[in-house]
Design a protein around this motif. Structure first.
Motif, PDB file in Angstrom:
ATOM      1  N   TRP A 100       1.036  -1.232   0.233  1.00  0.00           N
ATOM      2  CA  TRP A 100      -0.006  -0.263  -0.162  1.00  0.00           C
ATOM      3  C   TRP A 100       1.010   1.461  -0.284  1.00  0.00           C
ATOM      4  O   TRP A 100       0.081   2.198  -1.166  1.00  0.00           O
ATOM      5  N   HIS A 101       2.317   1.393   0.527  1.00  0.00           N
ATOM      6  CA  HIS A 101       2.696   2.669   0.921  1.00  0.00           C
ATOM      7  C   HIS A 101       3.167   2.731  -0.793  1.00  0.00           C
ATOM      8  O   HIS A 101       3.115   3.793  -1.143  1.00  0.00           O
ATOM      9  N   ALA A 104       0.711   4.144  -2.926  1.00  0.00           N
ATOM     10  CA  ALA A 104       0.880   5.628  -2.108  1.00  0.00           C
ATOM     11  C   ALA A 104       0.939   6.581  -3.461  1.00  0.00           C
ATOM     12  O   ALA A 104       1.375   7.583  -3.385  1.00  0.00           O
ATOM     13  N   HIS A 107       0.733   7.099  -6.554  1.00  0.00           N
ATOM     14  CA  HIS A 107      -0.567   7.938  -7.019  1.00  0.00           C
ATOM     15  C   HIS A 107      -0.226   9.033  -6.929  1.00  0.00           C
ATOM     16  O   HIS A 107      -0.339   9.648  -7.594  1.00  0.00           O
TER      17      HIS A 107
END
Length: 170
Positions: A100-101, A104, A107
């Motif tokens: 997820w890091h 991110a 993103h």
């Protein structure tokens, strides 16, 4: 597995998760929310034709906003090449969290620097451009910017200031 792989996402979602015991759970408070993460992992059925897939994972995230009390529940599905003997459920949970890091960071590269809209697709150039984007983000952070979009806008308007970031100090 995101919705951009609808058949695989639907397949993973349809597994009998209610029969799978809870493998790992964590609870954290911070950033104005209380979050509980629960992980379940199950051996991948043979009919899933991913050559190195060993386990399917379901992570349920329950977030409660500490200010409003609003609760959000999200289910995330993943596939891993780790079998039940090569990684514990806690290690799988940590790997999902670390991914997820990465997402991110991507993103920021995509929304601020339009990486996914790039037409560069051949040779080593896409990797080189990703490196340049990472350098731009790192330079913005190192010089005190907390918002990459604001830094990008500023340096587009002041390219001479951007050059100062990469010139050796005298």
């Amino acid at each position: 597995m995101k919705d951009n792989h609808p058949k695989l996402h639907d397949f993973l979602k349809s597994l009998p998760w209610n029969q799978v015991p809870l493998g790992h759970a964590t609870r954290e408070k911070g950033h104005g929310r209380d979050e509980i993460r629960r992980l379940k992992a199950v051996q991948v059925p043979r009919r899933l034709r991913l050559p190195h897939a060993a386990q399917a994972i379901k992570v349920t995230r329950r977030r409660r906003d500490l200010h409003s009390g609003k609760i959000q529940i999200e289910h995330v599905y993943a596939v891993t090449s780790h079998d039940a003997f090569s990684a514990t459920d806690a290690q799988l949970a940590r790997a999902v969290r670390e991914h997820w890091h990465v997402e991110a960071h991507h993103h920021v590269r995509d929304t601020t620097l339009a990486e996914d809209a790039s037409k560069i697709r051949t040779g080593n150039t896409p990797r080189a451009m990703a490196t340049f984007r990472n350098i731009a983000i790192a330079l913005a952070l190192l010089t005190g910017w907390t918002n990459t979009a604001h830094a990008t806008d500023y340096y587009k308007s002041h390219p001479d200031h951007a050059l100062n970031l990469i010139q050796p100090s005298r």
